[in-house]
Design a protein around this motif. Structure first.
Motif, PDB file in Angstrom:
ATOM      1  N   GLN A 197      10.541  18.231  -6.033  1.00 55.40           N
ATOM      2  CA  GLN A 197      11.168  17.825  -7.045  1.00 55.40           C
ATOM      3  C   GLN A 197      12.402  17.175  -6.784  1.00 55.40           C
ATOM      4  N   THR A 198      12.191  15.670  -7.552  1.00 58.05           N
ATOM      5  CA  THR A 198      13.371  14.674  -7.314  1.00 58.05           C
ATOM      6  C   THR A 198      13.583  14.052  -8.874  1.00 58.05           C
ATOM      7  N   ASN A 199      14.455  13.400  -9.000  1.00 56.90           N
ATOM      8  CA  ASN A 199      14.649  12.563 -10.117  1.00 56.90           C
ATOM      9  C   ASN A 199      14.437  11.376  -9.966  1.00 56.90           C
ATOM     10  N   SER A 200      14.053  10.715 -11.272  1.00 57.71           N
ATOM     11  CA  SER A 200      13.689   9.139 -11.310  1.00 57.71           C
ATOM     12  C   SER A 200      14.729   8.148 -11.272  1.00 57.71           C
ATOM     13  N   LYS A 201      14.563   7.299 -10.084  1.00 60.45           N
ATOM     14  CA  LYS A 201      15.796   6.614  -9.835  1.00 60.45           C
ATOM     15  C   LYS A 201      15.775   5.369 -10.591  1.00 60.45           C
ATOM     16  N   LEU A 202      14.826   4.789 -11.150  1.00 61.92           N
ATOM     17  CA  LEU A 202      14.748   3.624 -11.817  1.00 61.92           C
ATOM     18  C   LEU A 202      15.363   4.189 -13.260  1.00 61.92           C
ATOM     19  N   SER A 203      15.266   5.040 -13.958  1.00 65.79           N
ATOM     20  CA  SER A 203      15.956   5.419 -15.348  1.00 65.79           C
ATOM     21  C   SER A 203      17.430   5.391 -15.231  1.00 65.79           C
ATOM     22  N   ARG A 204      17.812   5.797 -13.794  1.00 71.36           N
ATOM     23  CA  ARG A 204      19.271   5.975 -13.838  1.00 71.36           C
ATOM     24  C   ARG A 204      19.919   4.376 -13.370  1.00 71.36           C
ATOM     25  N   VAL A 205      19.404   3.521 -12.930  1.00 78.14           N
ATOM     26  CA  VAL A 205      19.776   2.300 -12.482  1.00 78.14           C
ATOM     27  C   VAL A 205      20.885   1.521 -13.711  1.00 78.14           C
TER      28      VAL A 205
END
Length: 206
Positions: free
Chosen positions: A24-32
């Motif tokens: 389980q991870t978090n979306s990096k693109l959405s937080r950029v």
């Protein structure tokens, strides 16, 4: 460790066959975009104030003037602390989400979890029999609405998201329940106000 919600659920193999292995991870693109915005705000707002504070400390004239007017010095210091906190706290949350991940292994009647952050790695395990069942929870975010099949524990920090999709039907929930030998549980048992929130039991630093 506080409960961490993850956006990306990767299943190794079939989710309807033991062992269940998840990452389980978090979306990096959405937080950029948020990260870039906070960096720009820090450069435009906090940077000049930090520069002025450094100049005030280095300059005998400014330092003497501030000592002569302590109220002004306190107001400037509080303003600096306020703006730094306003930028640093959400920046810290974004970085924490980007650098956190979880590995889940369910087999042999036991749930094993490794939680990683930028500064720590924590391992904990719980007997599968201590879980109350599988519930479907609807989650809304900036990226849309999705359903999550959650392995529900009385301590919500120990609940595990097993899968996420636009729609999770009764058949999928039934298969998970049969696989784990657990009943179907209502979502409010996990997300209601009565759930326990302690996150330290059975946790071992790895």
């Amino acid at each position: 460790m506080r409960r961490q919600d993850f956006e990306v659920i990767e299943v190794s193999g079939s989710p309807y066959r033991l062992p269940i292995v998840l990452r389980q991870t978090n979306s990096k693109l959405s937080r950029v975009p948020g990260l870039v915005l906070l960096v720009i705000l820090a450069a435009l707002i906090v940077g000049p104030q930090v520069g002025f504070a450094a100049y005030a400390i280095a300059s005998p004239e400014v330092r003497s003037a501030l000592i002569a007017q302590p109220v002004v010095a306190i107001e400037l210091a509080l303003a600096l602390v306020f703006w730094i906190a306003l930028i640093v706290w959400p920046l810290r949350n974004i970085l924490f989400a980007l650098l956190s991940d979880r590995e889940v292994d369910i087999r042999d009647g036991e749930v094993k979890v490794i939680d990683r952050t930028a500064f720590s790695k924590t391992f904990w395990r719980m007997p599968l029999a201590t879980y109350e069942g599988v519930a479907v929870h609807v989650r809304s975010s900036l990226s849309g609405v999705r359903q999550e099949a959650v392995l529900v524990h009385p301590n919500k920090n120990r609940s595990i998201v097993l899968m996420a999709a636009e729609h999770i039907g009764a058949r999928e929930v039934e298969e998970l329940c049969n696989l784990l030998s657990l009943p179907s549980a209502p979502a409010e048992r996990h997300f209601g106000a009565g759930a326990q929130v302690s996150g330290r039991e059975n946790a071992v630093a790895a």
